[in-house]
Structure formats: C-alpha cells, structure tokens
Motif scaffolding. Structure first.
Motif, PDB file in Angstrom:
ATOM      1  N   LEU A   1      32.069  45.872  30.762  1.00 25.21           N
ATOM      2  CA  LEU A   1      30.855  45.140  30.446  1.00 25.21           C
ATOM      3  C   LEU A   1      30.695  45.646  29.166  1.00 25.21           C
ATOM      4  CD1 LEU A   1      27.933  44.939  30.640  1.00 25.21           C
ATOM      5  CD2 LEU A   1      27.347  46.877  30.371  1.00 25.21           C
TER       6      LEU A   1
ATOM      7  N   GLN B   1      29.512  36.505  33.410  1.00 23.59           N
ATOM      8  CA  GLN B   1      30.618  36.159  34.160  1.00 23.59           C
ATOM      9  C   GLN B   1      31.217  34.457  34.128  1.00 23.59           C
ATOM     10  OE1 GLN B   1      32.851  34.757  36.388  1.00 23.59           O
ATOM     11  NE2 GLN B   1      35.061  34.637  35.831  1.00 23.59           N
TER      12      GLN B   1
ATOM     13  N   THR C   1      28.579  40.872  31.936  1.00 22.07           N
ATOM     14  CA  THR C   1      29.654  41.431  31.481  1.00 22.07           C
ATOM     15  C   THR C   1      29.465  41.760  30.201  1.00 22.07           C
ATOM     16  OG1 THR C   1      30.447  39.005  30.788  1.00 22.07           O
ATOM     17  CG2 THR C   1      31.701  40.050  32.637  1.00 22.07           C
TER      18      THR C   1
ATOM     19  N   TRP D   1      36.753  44.549  36.310  1.00 22.02           N
ATOM     20  CA  TRP D   1      35.194  44.294  35.318  1.00 22.02           C
ATOM     21  C   TRP D   1      34.784  45.327  34.522  1.00 22.02           C
ATOM     22  CZ3 TRP D   1      30.939  47.214  34.799  1.00 22.02           C
ATOM     23  CH2 TRP D   1      29.215  46.402  34.839  1.00 22.02           C
TER      24      TRP D   1
END
Length: 514
Positions: free
Chosen positions: A252, A324, A379, A250
């Motif tokens: 951002l 996402q 995200t 993950w």
C-alpha cells in the motif's frame, strides 16, 4: 443425367456454423487466458467494459432486478448477445461473404480494446481476444465452405456433405466447450490457491473490540442477525472476476499532498497493533427497505495512524483510494483522521477477509456509503483535493462525499405475510451511522406512531434492532417504520431515488391479519 443442385441451406445451418465457430474461438481463448492471463477472459473484459460504460440508470435497474446476482445476469446477457452475433455472422458469411467474418473481427476488436484498457493490463492480455477472433473467423470460413452448393451433386452426395458439415460443426463446438472447461479449471485452480493463502493465521487484536452487549439482539425468527455472516454479507462492486492478490507481493502506497510518502507491505501491516471494531456498511444502491447493508466485526489498523506518518498538507481534503483493479473512491480526509474506526481491514468476523470482500486488505469507513469509502483490494491512497481529483462513481453522476442517511427497515412480518389476529411481533433494524439511533416508531395504516423497544446499542457506527408488539385486528393493514437519530433528526418521509447520494423515504409493508 445429373441431379439438380441441392437447395440452399436454411438459415439454421449457417447460424449453427456461426455458433460453432464462435464457441471454438471463445473456448480456446478461455484456455489460453487460464494459462497466461486469467484476467483477460473475453467475457470478463467485455463485461468490465460494459460496467464502466453503463449509465447510472442502467446500473440501478440491474441491481434492482437482480440484486447481488447482477454479475451473473451480466455474464448471461453477454453470452446471449454473443450467440445472436455468432448466428448473424454465420448467416452473413453464407449469403454475403466476407461480411460474417467482419462481424467476428469487429466483436474481437471490442474485446481486444477492453482487455488492453483495463487496469494493470499487459501485452499478454491481448492474446486471448486476438486468438478468439482469428480462430472463430477461420472455423467460420471452413464450415461455410462446407455448406456451399456443389455443381450438380447427386442426392447421396448432398446428404453426405450435410453429414460432414454437421460432424465438423459438432467437432468445432465440442472442442470449444472442452477448451472453455479447461480454462475454467485452470482459473478454479488459481482461486483454490488464493483461498489457501487466505487461510493465514489471523493475528490476535492488540485492542479487542468491545464485547457485544447481552441485550444487543432480540431472539425473533426472521429478524436480521445483529452480525451478518460473511457468506450472507452483500457484495456490490465492479469486479466481474475477483482480483486474486498474492499477499507476499501486496503493498500500500500513500502519496500525493503529503510531506512523506509511505509504503507498507502485508507483513508490516500484520505486525502493527491491530484492533477490532464493529461497523455497519451500506451500499448507496440500497433502496428503502433493501438488503444491501450488513454489519460485521472487522480487524484492522487505523488509517489515521498511517496518514499521520505521511503528514497530509494543510490544503488536502480528500483521499483517493485505488483498488488493484483500478477502481477508485473519494473519501473526505476528515473521515479518515477523526475518532471513527476507519481501518485497513484484514479480518472479518474472526476470519481472514473473504476474497470477494477484499482479501488481503480493504478499507472500512463508518458513516459513508461504500462507493466513497469501502475500497476492496486497496493498493494506494492518494492524498488530494475534491477540486483536483474525481473517483470512479463521481464521474458518473454520483455525489462526491456520500454520507449514509438515517433509515430503518421492517424485517418481521414479511411483505404480504398472512398472520393470525392477536399479538404480532413487528421487528427490524435502524441505522444512522456515526450518529446513532435514539428511537424507532411504528405506524399502522395512517394511525398514531407507536414507540418500539430498542435493543442495546453496540456503537454509533452499527445498526440497531427494534421490536414492537402489536395487538393486530383482522383485515389488511399497512405497517410503516421511522427512526430518530441521537441528534433528534427524524427520518424523512420524502421519497428520493438512490441516485445521486442514497434513497430516502419510509419503509412500509402490507400484511393480512386473519
């Protein structure tokens, strides 16, 4: 002398062939999706497409009828439509071949388009719908051929052919069901793995939240708890299948109208000084007196601090957050940079975020309805302008900014309750996010307004419990509640629908006193 030809099969047998064929194709598609493309299940991708295409009135109708079970209702609806189309395909194929196969191919192309146009689609996502289409068409052809009338068959031969048809039909349907179960087991395994990943040790907050005041909650049976348990927290989103994100992958990104683009991964986020805050979240689809609202203790990092790294340009006024799964929300930049507790949350009520509530990271923004702020599985944050970008629901008739409206609700007694005469406790919750509640009043029938007692406030960003002891006389009565916020604004009695920016009006219930 030969026996007469066997009679044309009733509609039931061709329809049964269609159902078995579609079951076989669907089951194999589910199995393959579980193996190589969990997000490309034909039911899920078609459901997601229907959600995207649904007009506002249809969305609100489904939520009003089914509430948080809206996704289950949609899956059942898709299954019923598929069953009808399958039966129709069988009948058409028997009577006017190859039109039955045309129906299957058309449905398959819809599923294929839905799979390839969803956010994050890959070439592998085309395999399940194509496989479903091909297998269903082949099985349908085989089964219908079994039903064709042979030339002058004997009665015994006709009965044997019928039995063979039923055996082949049963095998096709059974294989499809077993394959679908296998696909679900594979997906369930994936969910279990994600659940295990979600059990990471939640970091201790660098800034603990303010302890809940001792007087923040009344001990009244039936009154909504001041903190909503995770399992009871409402869930309204567009994801038929909960995104399963490996936290190790993950990231951002903050892009757009900024001086510096910023990217942060999960480990970096957890290493930052996290803070606890108690915030009430509300869905814009919450009708007056509805339960699409909840209050939780969140753990996360202030979004304003990350935006400070990025340095938004002077003309920016909106942040477009992206999930996402491609869903977007338009949040006023001011709401993410002022003194409110707008955070990137990783924890909820002392636990890692549940999968369905945004694990590993979601946005929590006090004072705004979720459709413009509470992005799950977030995200990307794109700093932009309202006149340059529109978000998912903004393109479907909803307002762009969505501040939560002053409102209140009666929890106790329940609607149409029968209560003994005498002292009756009336209680509920009220909220005016980022402003606060200063008073709540209760009205019986069309009489005077009576001041209720307020529980202690946690903060201006949370709801507040209230209670009023009523000397209830016998008869049927209507109880009505209104709230006043900290700025002196009195809750309006004017009725407004949830679209385009939230419902208004006064919640009222009817009770019978005996």
């Amino acid at each position: 002398m030969s026996s007469p030809a066997s009679p044309t099969p009733a509609r039931a047998l061709p329809a049964l062939a269609g159902l078995a064929a579609v079951l076989a194709g669907f089951g194999l598609a589910e199995l393959v999706a579980g193996l190589i493309a969990p997000g490309a299940s034909p039911v899920l991708v078609v459901g997601a497409l229907l959600i995207d295409l649904a007009p506002v009135w249809a969305k609100e109708l489904v939520i009003s009828l089914f509430g948080t079970a809206d996704k289950v209702a949609l899956v059942v609806f898709i299954a019923l439509v598929a069953a009808v189309l399958a039966a129709l395909a069988g009948i058409l194929e028997y009577r006017r071949a190859p039109f039955g196969r045309f129906v299957i191919v058309a449905a398959g192309l819809v599923a294929l388009a839905a799979a390839l146009t969803r956010a994050g689609a890959s070439p592998f996502d085309a395999v399940p719908p194509v496989l479903a289409m091909v297998v269903a068409a082949l099985v349908l052809t085989m089964l219908i051929n079994r039903l064709r009338v042979r030339r002058a068959p004997t009665a015994a031969t006709a009965e044997l052919d019928r039995r063979r048809f039923l055996v082949y039909t049963g095998i096709s349907a059974g294989a499809g069901v077993l394959a679908a179960i296998g696909g679900q087991l594979l997906t369930a395994g994936s969910r279990a793995a994600d659940a295990a990943r979600a059990l990471f040790p939640l970091p201790a907050p660098s800034t603990p939240g303010t302890p809940l005041p001792a007087g923040a909650s009344f001990d009244i049976d039936g009154l909504t708890p001041i903190i909503t348990p995770n399992a009871e927290f409402y869930r309204i989103d567009t994801a038929l299948s909960v995104p399963r994100i490996d936290p190790s992958t993950w990231t951002l990104r903050i892009t757009g109208l900024v001086e510096n683009e910023v990217e942060i991964d999960f480990a970096e986020l957890l290493a930052l000084p996290l803070a606890e805050s108690t915030t009430t979240l509300a869905c814009v689809s919450n009708y007056v007196g509805g339960d699409l609202i909840g209050n939780a203790v969140w753990l996360g990092y202030p979004i304003r601090d990350l935006l400070a790294r990025a340095k938004p340009l002077a003309d920016a006024d909106m942040v477009l957050s992206r999930s996402q799964d491609g869903w977007t929300a338009s949040t006023p930049l001011e709401a993410l940079t002022d003194d409110r507790d707008s955070i990137l949350a990783v924890g909820m009520n002392g636990e890692p975020l549940p999968l369905e509530h945004g694990y590993p990271v979601r946005m929590v923004v006090p004072g705004l309805y979720g459709y413009v702020s509470a992005t799950k599985w977030v995200t990307e944050l794109v700093v932009t302008r309202f006149d340059q970008e529109t978000a998912y629901w903004s393109t479907r008739g909803w307002s762009q900014k969505g501040p939560v409206k002053l409102s209140s609700r009666v929890d106790v007694p329940r609607e149409n309750a029968s209560v003994d005469a005498g002292t009756v406790t009336v209680a509920g919750v009220a909220w005016s996010q980022h402003v606060g509640i200063s008073a709540v009043d209760v009205q019986v029938d069309d009489g005077d307004w009576n001041p209720a007692t307020l529980a202690d406030a946690i903060s201006v960003d949370t709801w507040r419990q209230w209670r009023w002891d009523w000397d209830a006389p016998s008869g049927s009565h209507t109880l009505r509640v209104r709230a006043t916020d900290a700025d002196g604004l009195v809750q309006t009695s004017k009725l407004a629908d949830v679209a385009p920016d939230g419902a208004t009006g006064l919640h009222e219930i009817r009770v019978s006193i005996s």
